[in-house]
Design an enzyme around this catalytic site. Structure first.
Site, PDB file in Angstrom:
ATOM      1  N   HIS A 146       5.706  18.032  -3.422  1.00  0.00           N
ATOM      2  CA  HIS A 146       6.543  17.471  -3.806  1.00  0.00           C
ATOM      3  C   HIS A 146       6.380  15.721  -4.259  1.00  0.00           C
ATOM      4  O   HIS A 146       6.792  15.474  -4.908  1.00  0.00           O
ATOM      5  CB  HIS A 146       7.878  17.799  -3.779  1.00  0.00           C
ATOM      6  CG  HIS A 146       8.591  17.270  -2.451  1.00  0.00           C
ATOM      7  ND1 HIS A 146       9.076  17.645  -1.353  1.00  0.00           N
ATOM      8  CD2 HIS A 146       8.431  15.795  -3.062  1.00  0.00           C
ATOM      9  CE1 HIS A 146       8.944  16.604  -0.800  1.00  0.00           C
ATOM     10  NE2 HIS A 146       9.939  15.842  -1.057  1.00  0.00           N
ATOM     11  N   GLU A 164       2.171  -0.681   6.945  1.00  0.00           N
ATOM     12  CA  GLU A 164       3.909  -1.003   6.695  1.00  0.00           C
ATOM     13  C   GLU A 164       4.300  -0.657   7.549  1.00  0.00           C
ATOM     14  O   GLU A 164       4.891   0.215   8.642  1.00  0.00           O
ATOM     15  CB  GLU A 164       4.480  -0.535   5.203  1.00  0.00           C
ATOM     16  CG  GLU A 164       5.268  -1.182   4.767  1.00  0.00           C
ATOM     17  CD  GLU A 164       5.220  -2.734   4.255  1.00  0.00           C
ATOM     18  OE1 GLU A 164       5.256  -2.710   5.426  1.00  0.00           O
ATOM     19  OE2 GLU A 164       5.305  -2.941   3.397  1.00  0.00           O
ATOM     20  N   ASP A 172       3.545  -8.127   8.630  1.00  0.00           N
ATOM     21  CA  ASP A 172       5.012  -8.444   9.328  1.00  0.00           C
ATOM     22  C   ASP A 172       5.017  -9.240  11.016  1.00  0.00           C
ATOM     23  O   ASP A 172       4.587  -9.361  11.553  1.00  0.00           O
ATOM     24  CB  ASP A 172       5.200  -6.850   9.668  1.00  0.00           C
ATOM     25  CG  ASP A 172       5.927  -5.616   8.409  1.00  0.00           C
ATOM     26  OD1 ASP A 172       6.581  -5.957   7.613  1.00  0.00           O
ATOM     27  OD2 ASP A 172       5.012  -4.956   8.509  1.00  0.00           O
ATOM     28  N   ASP A 206       4.839  23.207   0.507  1.00  0.00           N
ATOM     29  CA  ASP A 206       5.037  22.250   0.297  1.00  0.00           C
ATOM     30  C   ASP A 206       4.081  20.881   1.310  1.00  0.00           C
ATOM     31  O   ASP A 206       4.258  20.578   2.240  1.00  0.00           O
ATOM     32  CB  ASP A 206       5.903  21.718   0.359  1.00  0.00           C
ATOM     33  CG  ASP A 206       7.271  20.463  -0.227  1.00  0.00           C
ATOM     34  OD1 ASP A 206       6.229  19.881  -0.471  1.00  0.00           O
ATOM     35  OD2 ASP A 206       7.708  19.902  -0.095  1.00  0.00           O
ATOM     36  N   GLY A 302      13.367   9.885   0.670  1.00  0.00           N
ATOM     37  CA  GLY A 302      12.936   8.797   0.527  1.00  0.00           C
ATOM     38  C   GLY A 302      12.138   9.116   1.865  1.00  0.00           C
ATOM     39  O   GLY A 302      10.601   8.755   2.194  1.00  0.00           O
ATOM     40  N   SER A 304      10.145  11.768   2.340  1.00  0.00           N
ATOM     41  CA  SER A 304      10.083  13.120   1.844  1.00  0.00           C
ATOM     42  C   SER A 304       8.799  12.851   2.587  1.00  0.00           C
ATOM     43  O   SER A 304       7.668  11.772   1.917  1.00  0.00           O
ATOM     44  CB  SER A 304      10.226  13.383   0.288  1.00  0.00           C
ATOM     45  OG  SER A 304      11.547  14.005   0.212  1.00  0.00           O
ATOM     46  N   GLY A 305       7.586  13.447   2.634  1.00  0.00           N
ATOM     47  CA  GLY A 305       6.722  13.717   3.141  1.00  0.00           C
ATOM     48  C   GLY A 305       5.691  13.286   4.332  1.00  0.00           C
ATOM     49  O   GLY A 305       5.038  13.118   4.949  1.00  0.00           O
TER      50      GLY A 305
END
Length: 359
Positions: A146, A164, A172, A206, A302, A304-305
């Protein structure tokens, strides 16, 4: 207690993680750990919640699959141990972490989860960071279908951010230890491979793969792959005996997206219990798993995945995280008591993952 005494002081890290996995509530302010009796190899503990564990007289937790050799046939789990593309997955140098980087808080340490990536989208408002993913080798990112299909027509996937940690900074830096990480890499996507069975109504299948235009550099400390459940031993482990670890840059309790990579420990719950929590609005399939239902702790918008991880803590898989799920969906309001989040169960998709990879 005998095992703790044998462990000595300071307590070995594998034993700390075992105690975390066995935590089952509090008496007043004292944490309670559910243990098994000395007799028997496997037992159910009647504390709340019920924890089923397997014990070993000399080692930490062992991952013993059920005795039935036909379990993979009965439950549709694919046997990929002889799959020709298994060589594309790192099975030893994956999911590795150092115990001095694991802390009890929600904010991750720099380099703690170097397999995490952020998906980057183009939108009318400019660059949008939403959805997470994981590096499974230098060319492929694993995420949710999705996040890449049935998108709002105003959104288009632009690429992924590798390495990241805090989106407000590049590079960072660790102000305490006084060192900085290499710069974040923004890599475009060569190919999007979403599972053909996914649709937004059933929310099953999914899962998606992204093939990168350029490979991740695993010689850099901030980039390395996560482990996947590639053996029958890992595919058939009773996940309800574990605390899952979910990581991402999703919305926090104040409703805003976190600029820093966060993690949260969540109990994995039985699918039947999860089905009841959603009052039949959604069917929870065997190819899914659920975690959470704890007030104030959840994956959220946010995330998700992103991954649902466990730490097996065995001599076979020592100091390695394994990704067992992908954040799929949950209740409209995150972190509600009794409302677990739903995840794609990767054990059922290992053949699909390997079938869709190439060198």
């Amino acid at each position: 207690m005998d095992e703790i005494r044998r462990g000595g002081n300071p307590m070995p890290f594998h034993l700390k993680m075992k105690l975390i996995d066995r935590s089952c509530g509090f008496e007043s302010k004292d944490p309670v750990v559910c243990c098994t009796p000395l007799s028997g190899n496997s037992t159910s503990v009647t504390s709340d919640p019920v924890v089923t564990v397997t014990t070993s007289s000399t080692k930490g937790v062992t991952l013993n699959p059920p005795d039935d050799a036909n379990i993979k046939i009965r439950f549709g789990l694919p046997n990929v141990e002889n799959h020709p593309n298994l060589r594309l997955l790192p099975t030893k140098k994956c999911g590795i972490f150092e115990d001095d980087r694991i802390v009890g808080g929600n904010v991750t340490e720099l380099f703690e989860m170097p397999w995490m990536v952020l998906l980057v989208y183009d939108s009318p408002e400019g660059r949008k960071l939403s959805c997470g993913g994981t590096l499974i080798n230098e060319w492929y990112v694993l995420t949710a279908a999705h996040c890449v299909s049935f998108l709002d027509e105003r959104l288009s996937l632009q690429g992924v951010l590798l390495g990241e940690h805090d989106v407000r900074e590049d590079p960072d830096c660790d102000r305490v230890e006084q060192f900085c990480a290499p710069n974040v890499r923004n890599v475009t996507v060569e190919k999007v491979i979403a599972h053909k069975g996914y649709n937004p109504e059933t929310r099953i299948d999914d899962i998606a793969l992204l093939r990168l235009s350029d490979p991740a550099d695993f010689n850099m400390e901030r980039m390395s792959p996560i482990c996947l459940p590639f053996t029958s031993e890992l595919q058939t482990v009773d996940l309800v005996a574990y605390l899952g670890i979910v990581a991402g840059w999703g919305a926090t309790e104040d409703g805003l997206q976190s600029p820093v990579l966060l993690k949260v420990y969540l109990p994995i719950v039985e699918n039947k219990e999860c089905q009841e929590a959603y009052y039949g609005n959604f069917r929870i399939y065997d190819r899914q798993l659920c975690a959470g239902g704890v007030q104030g702790k959840d994956s959220c918008v946010g995330d998700s995945g992103g991954p649902l991880l466990i730490f097996p803590g065995t001599t076979s898989y020592n100091y390695q995280y394994f990704q067992m799920g992908i954040v799929s969906y949950g209740s409209m309001q995150c972190g509600l008591k009794g409302q677990p989040g739903v995840y794609t169960r990767l054990a059922y998709y290992m053949d699909w993952i390997l079938d869709n990879m190439h060198e």
